[in-house]
Design an enzyme around this catalytic site. Structure first.
Site, mmCIF file in Angstrom:
data_model
loop_
_atom_site.group_PDB
_atom_site.id
_atom_site.type_symbol
_atom_site.label_atom_id
_atom_site.label_comp_id
_atom_site.label_asym_id
_atom_site.label_seq_id
_atom_site.Cartn_x
_atom_site.Cartn_y
_atom_site.Cartn_z
ATOM 1 C CD GLU A 98 -3.245 -0.520 0.458
ATOM 2 O OE1 GLU A 98 -3.261 0.625 -0.041
ATOM 3 O OE2 GLU A 98 -4.179 -1.332 0.351
ATOM 4 C CG HIS A 171 -6.403 -3.376 -6.053
ATOM 5 N ND1 HIS A 171 -6.926 -2.887 -4.880
ATOM 6 C CD2 HIS A 171 -6.995 -4.585 -6.246
ATOM 7 C CE1 HIS A 171 -7.795 -3.775 -4.393
ATOM 8 N NE2 HIS A 171 -7.844 -4.804 -5.201
ATOM 9 C CG ASP A 181 -5.859 0.599 -5.595
ATOM 10 O OD1 ASP A 181 -6.857 0.117 -6.160
ATOM 11 O OD2 ASP A 181 -5.301 0.038 -4.647
HETATM 12 ZN ZN LIG Z 1 -6.011 -1.565 -3.663
#
Ligand SMILES: [Zn+2]
Length: 268
Positions: A98, A171, A181
């Site tokens: 992330e 993603h 994303d």
């Molecule tokens: Zn994601």
């Protein structure tokens, strides 16, 4: 940075309760944005909290800070409903990173740039681009160089420790339409070449010609000096930007290898 016992070392680690079983021979690395301004610590704290019901292996903040909440040999809950090359449930075979970033931004009627949570942001952080899965441009938060450098270091360590990983995707590649994303502002092509280009192409090296060349944390005089490279030092060029700065890797005066930015006019 390296990986020992499936954890980044040196590194910050706190266990998230949100994870699956053993992750064996991961083949995919999935990049995400957080849709937050919380910083890596804030996001990691969320993943560690009892109610999150989500996690990733690592969070990288805007200041380059790195937080790990799931060991790399355990499945994290980052991908959700997903499929890649016909294989569903990417969490079963992917490591997830992330990146703290607001993602999609909006411009209000009075000209302000705001996050999806209505936080007012510096307009310089916004770039207008069209997502590859969409047809109309919109604003996205740019990914800064400090964050990118940390992300490259983390990813190189992961790829070195897990040679079964053969692909890096977003993603938005494995959940198209449902997820956007890391989005168009993420320089995926450059990132992949920075972390993987060394395998095929011979490393590009240059020699420092200044007597003392400052090694900085980012591409500009405003970034802190990490140390100096002495004249004659051979450095590996990781990224020669279109501007006057290059990202290099090499040994500092006094020892210790760093990845840093230098003014490229002092490289021959
Ligand atoms: Zn994601």
């Amino acid at each position: 940075m390296q990986i020992v016992d499936h954890r980044l070392k040196p590194g910050w680690y706190k266990a998230s309760p949100h994870h699956g079983g053993a992750l064996e021979a991961p083949s995919l690395l999935v990049m995400h944005f957080t849709v937050s301004g919380a910083g890596a610590k804030g996001v990691a704290d969320y993943f560690v909290s009892p109610t999150a019901n989500a996690s990733a292996h690592v969070v990288v903040g805007r200041a380059g800070e790195v937080r790990q909440v799931v060991p790399f040999n355990v499945k994290a809950w980052h991908a959700g409903r997903s499929v890649w090359r016909g294989r569903p449930n990417c969490n079963d075979y992917a490591i997830g990173i992330e990146i703290d970033n607001w993602g999609r931004l909006m411009r209000t009627a009075d000209g302000q740039v705001r996050s999806s949570t209505s936080r007012i942001l510096d307009p310089a952080l916004a770039v207008e681009m069209t997502h590859k899965n969409e047809t109309r441009p919109c604003l996205w938060e740019v990914y800064g160089e400090t964050q990118m450098s940390a992300l490259v270091a983390v990813t190189r360590a992961i790829l070195a420790a897990y040679p079964t990983i053969t692909e890096i995707v977003g993603h938005d590649d494995i959940s198209p339409g449902r997820k956007s994303d890391p989005g168009p502002a993420f320089p995926m092509g450059r990132f992949v070449s920075l972390v993987g280009g060394r395998g095929d192409a011979p490393a590009l090296t240059r020699t420092v010609v200044a007597s003392r060349l400052n090694a900085r944390g980012g591409p500009g005089m405003q970034f802190d000096t990490l140390g100096v490279f002495l004249a004659g030092t051979r450095v590996e060029v990781l990224y020669d930007s279109p501007g006057p700065w290059a990202q290099v890797k090499g040994a500092l005066a006094g020892g210790g290898e760093v990845t840093a930015w230098v003014s490229d006019q002092y490289l021959a």
